[in-house]
Design a protein around this motif. Structure first.
Motif, PDB file in Angstrom:
ATOM      1  N   LEU A   4       0.817  -1.207   0.000  1.00 24.42           N
ATOM      2  CA  LEU A   4       0.000   0.000   0.000  1.00 24.42           C
ATOM      3  C   LEU A   4       0.849   1.253   0.000  1.00 24.42           C
ATOM      4  O   LEU A   4       0.646   2.154  -0.810  1.00 24.42           O
ATOM      5  CB  LEU A   4      -0.932  -0.022   1.212  1.00 24.42           C
ATOM      6  N   PRO A  13      -4.033  10.166   3.506  1.00 28.85           N
ATOM      7  CA  PRO A  13      -4.451   9.573   4.787  1.00 28.85           C
ATOM      8  C   PRO A  13      -4.128   8.092   4.875  1.00 28.85           C
ATOM      9  O   PRO A  13      -3.654   7.610   5.915  1.00 28.85           O
ATOM     10  CB  PRO A  13      -5.972   9.782   4.799  1.00 28.85           C
ATOM     11  N   ASP A  14      -4.324   7.371   3.777  1.00 31.87           N
ATOM     12  CA  ASP A  14      -3.996   5.947   3.794  1.00 31.87           C
ATOM     13  C   ASP A  14      -2.500   5.740   3.958  1.00 31.87           C
ATOM     14  O   ASP A  14      -2.059   4.853   4.687  1.00 31.87           O
ATOM     15  CB  ASP A  14      -4.445   5.281   2.484  1.00 31.87           C
ATOM     16  N   PHE A  17      -1.714   6.286   7.521  1.00 33.02           N
ATOM     17  CA  PHE A  17      -2.246   5.222   8.359  1.00 33.02           C
ATOM     18  C   PHE A  17      -1.359   3.976   8.307  1.00 33.02           C
ATOM     19  O   PHE A  17      -0.945   3.443   9.329  1.00 33.02           O
ATOM     20  CB  PHE A  17      -3.672   4.887   7.905  1.00 33.02           C
ATOM     21  N   TYR A  18      -1.039   3.540   7.085  1.00 31.79           N
ATOM     22  CA  TYR A  18      -0.269   2.299   6.986  1.00 31.79           C
ATOM     23  C   TYR A  18       1.190   2.497   7.331  1.00 31.79           C
ATOM     24  O   TYR A  18       1.826   1.601   7.890  1.00 31.79           O
ATOM     25  CB  TYR A  18      -0.447   1.667   5.598  1.00 31.79           C
ATOM     26  N   ASP A  20       2.173   4.516   9.631  1.00 29.66           N
ATOM     27  CA  ASP A  20       2.156   4.517  11.089  1.00 29.66           C
ATOM     28  C   ASP A  20       2.138   3.101  11.640  1.00 29.66           C
ATOM     29  O   ASP A  20       2.828   2.793  12.617  1.00 29.66           O
ATOM     30  CB  ASP A  20       0.930   5.280  11.607  1.00 29.66           C
ATOM     31  N   ARG A 191       5.329  12.587   1.141  1.00 32.77           N
ATOM     32  CA  ARG A 191       4.103  11.810   1.102  1.00 32.77           C
ATOM     33  C   ARG A 191       3.419  11.782   2.460  1.00 32.77           C
ATOM     34  O   ARG A 191       2.205  11.835   2.557  1.00 32.77           O
ATOM     35  CB  ARG A 191       4.404  10.385   0.614  1.00 32.77           C
TER      36      ARG A 191
END
Lengths: 197, 478
Positions: A4, A13-14, A17-18, A20, A191
């Protein structure tokens, strides 16, 4: 998760999230390399559990800007941890220049978790480690946490600082001629902080 | 301290193996031999574990001819396993005492024959160590060729026990205690050359007596007893201590085995997340009855997060290729999309946050099981996603004790049409009884846990455990 965050089509946001989640795993793994002391506690059932006690003297050092993305995960694992910062400016392709540092005063007595998500050429990492050693941190007390490493960077850092520990989640294929990691994930800071152009 | 003297004697006794004569002046010279660091390490067992019921130790047998590099191999294994408790037991310690008559003709005594060892006692000692008890290993005095009658070397139970000696594979009872058998296979010429150098340079013997002993006892015993025992070895290491690749592989294997609880060997679907000091440290905190509620919540959340991440790693995936911003192609995987969580009220709800933190917008069903008396459990409430039968289910409950509630919950999931192999049961602490109970009934359910505890007590609570998880997490202690 690597699939991802490496996808150039992913939304910010993705991506955050990933990365993190991945960073969290790397941080937990890195913390597992810290020393410990034996400790016995009494559980609520009255039994004795033989466990370990954490190493107390710890701090994080993030390399501005990408490294700062790893601070949250570190804070989530170690409440109230001291975090120092180092800013290294890139001049041209290979000359890197230290322009800012703010570290805890007693850093020489602490175990240092150095944070930078991408290890490319290893030049910034070497600069940062050099600075930590100047401040009196023993080489074997530094743990360098990152998400993606290029083999060149690992050679570069490990040859120069053999007793330093590197914890990474994937080692990529190589660097390209622009010193970017292949396949890599592009400019991590841009990013993560959404400053793509 | 008498222990100190024992340690010294031990260091001398556990020096590099050489059978046969030991001449007086050489006995206590071993601090310079390569084995001394390992002995120091092996003797330095940091705490007394009388209060802990240890799990079964991993027993490694290391055999090979004289001067083949057994000690070097053992040292390297011990060094690389520095974060585990390792003890080294030397077969030399189990030499029989010589009778007065034998001692007079010590030059004619065959120290390389299996009969020279007190195998009965070796079996007994190794059996106890394997059972997690500490033992007194005799100290053999190579000067008088007798056991030191009053002093022993106390060997505590450990994670790993290494038994080293030329004939440790000879007796089947000793062999059967071993989880791994290593044979150090070094060329005979190299071994003889080393032996000569060791006995002459380090031990001051003359070449002729060394050669005579070698030809008369050492070589025949090697051919008759040592070499034939090679067939029992699991691993044969050529070139001994120089073979870093082999030793790395062995250490890797031992680490994997140590990371596994015995139950993991019985039930292939039980996974214990790899223990680090950090994880044990967190367990130490949450099990402490003095910890404050916020700290308990913080550290159990961290542990739960690790269990959840590990559990997600067991989901199936499909291959996927993406283009990275540098324009290269990265071959990765795609997650399994159909997923849901099911928490067992109340403690299981503490794990929902971690699951949500990893899987955005995941559906979470709930099951409430009421305890009637000690053993009868009754399902009184359930609310599950309608399409649960098409999903992979992560069942959440931090403590697996008797396994009755878990079984009830799994039973319900199966009734709803969830295939058994699509259920992953996540928990922090498991009792062996609970694992037996769940795994016997549902062999395809995967269990992911962070630690397996010792047992249940008569009130069906996990020992040492951490008490009532729900009460401590939600702060409803009384």
């Amino acid at each position: 998760m690597h699939t991802l965050i490496r996808d150039r089509e992913i939304t910010t946001p993705d991506f955050v999230f990933y990365s993190d989640r991945l960073i969290r795993l790397v941080v937990e793994h890195g913390l597992g390399h810290l020393p410990f002391t034996e400790k016995q506690v009494v559980t609520p059932t009255g039994s004795v559990y033989t466990g370990v006690d954490f190493c107390k003297k710890l701090c994080g050092v993030s390399i501005v800007r990408s490294g700062e993305s790893m601070e949250n995960a570190l804070r989530a694992c170690c409440k109230g941890i001291k975090i120092g910062k180092i800013l290294i400016h890139r001049e041209g392709d290979n000359g890197k220049h230290l322009i800012y540092e703010k570290l805890p005063g007693d850093i020489s007595e602490r175990h240092v978790l150095l944070l930078d998500p991408v290890l490319g050429t290893g030049n910034s990492a070497n600069q940062a480690i050099e600075l930590l050693i100047q401040k009196g941190v023993p080489e074997n007390r530094i743990i360098f946490l990152n998400l993606i490493s290029a083999p060149e960077g690992i050679h570069c850092v490990c040859k120069r600082f053999p007793s330093l520990k590197i914890v990474t989640s994937e080692i990529d294929v190589a660097l390209n001629e622009e010193f970017r990691v292949i396949p890599g994930l592009g400019e991590f800071g841009d990013r993560y902080f959404g400053t793509d152009v | 301290m008498p222990d100190k003297a024992m340690d010294d004697a031990m260091e001398a006794a556990a020096g590099a193996h050489f059978s046969g004569l030991r001449l007086d002046s050489l006995r206590r010279s071993s601090p310079s031999t390569p084995s001394s660091p390992s002995c120091a390490q092996a003797n330095h067992i940091p705490f007394d574990d009388s209060s802990v019921v240890p799990r079964q130790p991993f027993v490694i047998g290391v055999s090979g001819g004289t001067a083949s590099g057994k000690t070097t191999v053992c040292d390297m294994i011990i060094q690389q396993l520095h974060d585990h408790r390792v003890v080294l037991v030397n077969q030399d310690s189990f030499y029989r005492g010589l009778t007065a008559e034998e001692a007079e003709h010590v030059h004619d005594y065959n120290f390389d024959h299996p009969d020279a060892f007190d195998t009965e006692q070796l079996v007994e000692c190794m059996g106890k160590l394997k059972g997690g008890q500490s033992v007194n290993v005799p100290i053999y005095d190579f000067k008088s060729h007798r056991r030191c009658s009053e002093s022993f070397r106390k060997v505590n139970a450990s994670d790993v026990i290494i038994l080293e000696g030329i004939l440790v594979f000879h007796d089947p009872r000793v062999r059967n205690l071993m989880d791994m058998k290593i044979f150090v296979d070094t060329d005979a010429d190299v071994r003889l050359a080393r032996r000569i150098r060791r006995d002459t340079v380090e031990r001051g013997r003359d070449v002729n007596s060394v050669l005579e002993q070698y030809g008369r006892f050492v070589k025949p015993a090697f051919d008759d007893f040592v070499l034939p025992s090679k067939k029992y070895a699991d691993v044969i290491i050529p070139r001994g201590g120089d073979n870093h690749v082999a030793i790395d592989l062995i250490v890797q294997h031992i680490r994997t085995k140590l990371g596994q609880h015995d139950l993991c060997k019985i039930y292939p679907n039980v996974y214990v997340i790899q223990s680090t000091f950090q994880i044990r440290g967190m367990h130490t905190l949450i099990r402490d009855r003095e910890i404050t509620t916020p700290d308990f919540v913080f550290y159990s959340d961290r542990l739960i997060r690790l269990v959840v991440e590990h559990g997600l790693g067991h989901l199936p995936f499909t291959e996927k290729q993406v283009v990275t911003p540098t324009g290269s192609i990265y071959t990765g995987v795609d997650f399994c999309k159909k997923l849901c969580g099911v928490s067992i009220i109340r403690s299981g709800e503490s794990m929902e946050n971690a699951l949500r933190a990893c899987c955005k917008g995941i559906k979470i069903g709930k099951i409430l099981i009421h305890r009637d008396g000690d053993n009868c459990k009754q399902l009184i409430y359930e609310k599950l996603p309608n399409d649960i039968s098409e999903r992979h289910v992560l069942l959440l409950d931090p403590v697996l004790a008797t396994g009755n509630s878990a079984n009830q919950a799994i039973e319900l999931l199966l009734q709803k049409g969830v295939p058994e192999k699509r259920i992953i049961f996540l928990n922090l602490i498991s009792a062996p009884e609970g694992i037996h109970c769940v795994c016997k009934r549902f062999p395809y359910v995967k269990i992911v846990t962070s630690e397996i505890d010792v047992a249940l007590n008569e009130e069906f609570r996990v020992i040492p455990g951490l008490g009532e998880f729900g009460d401590r997490y939600f702060g409803t202690d009384v």
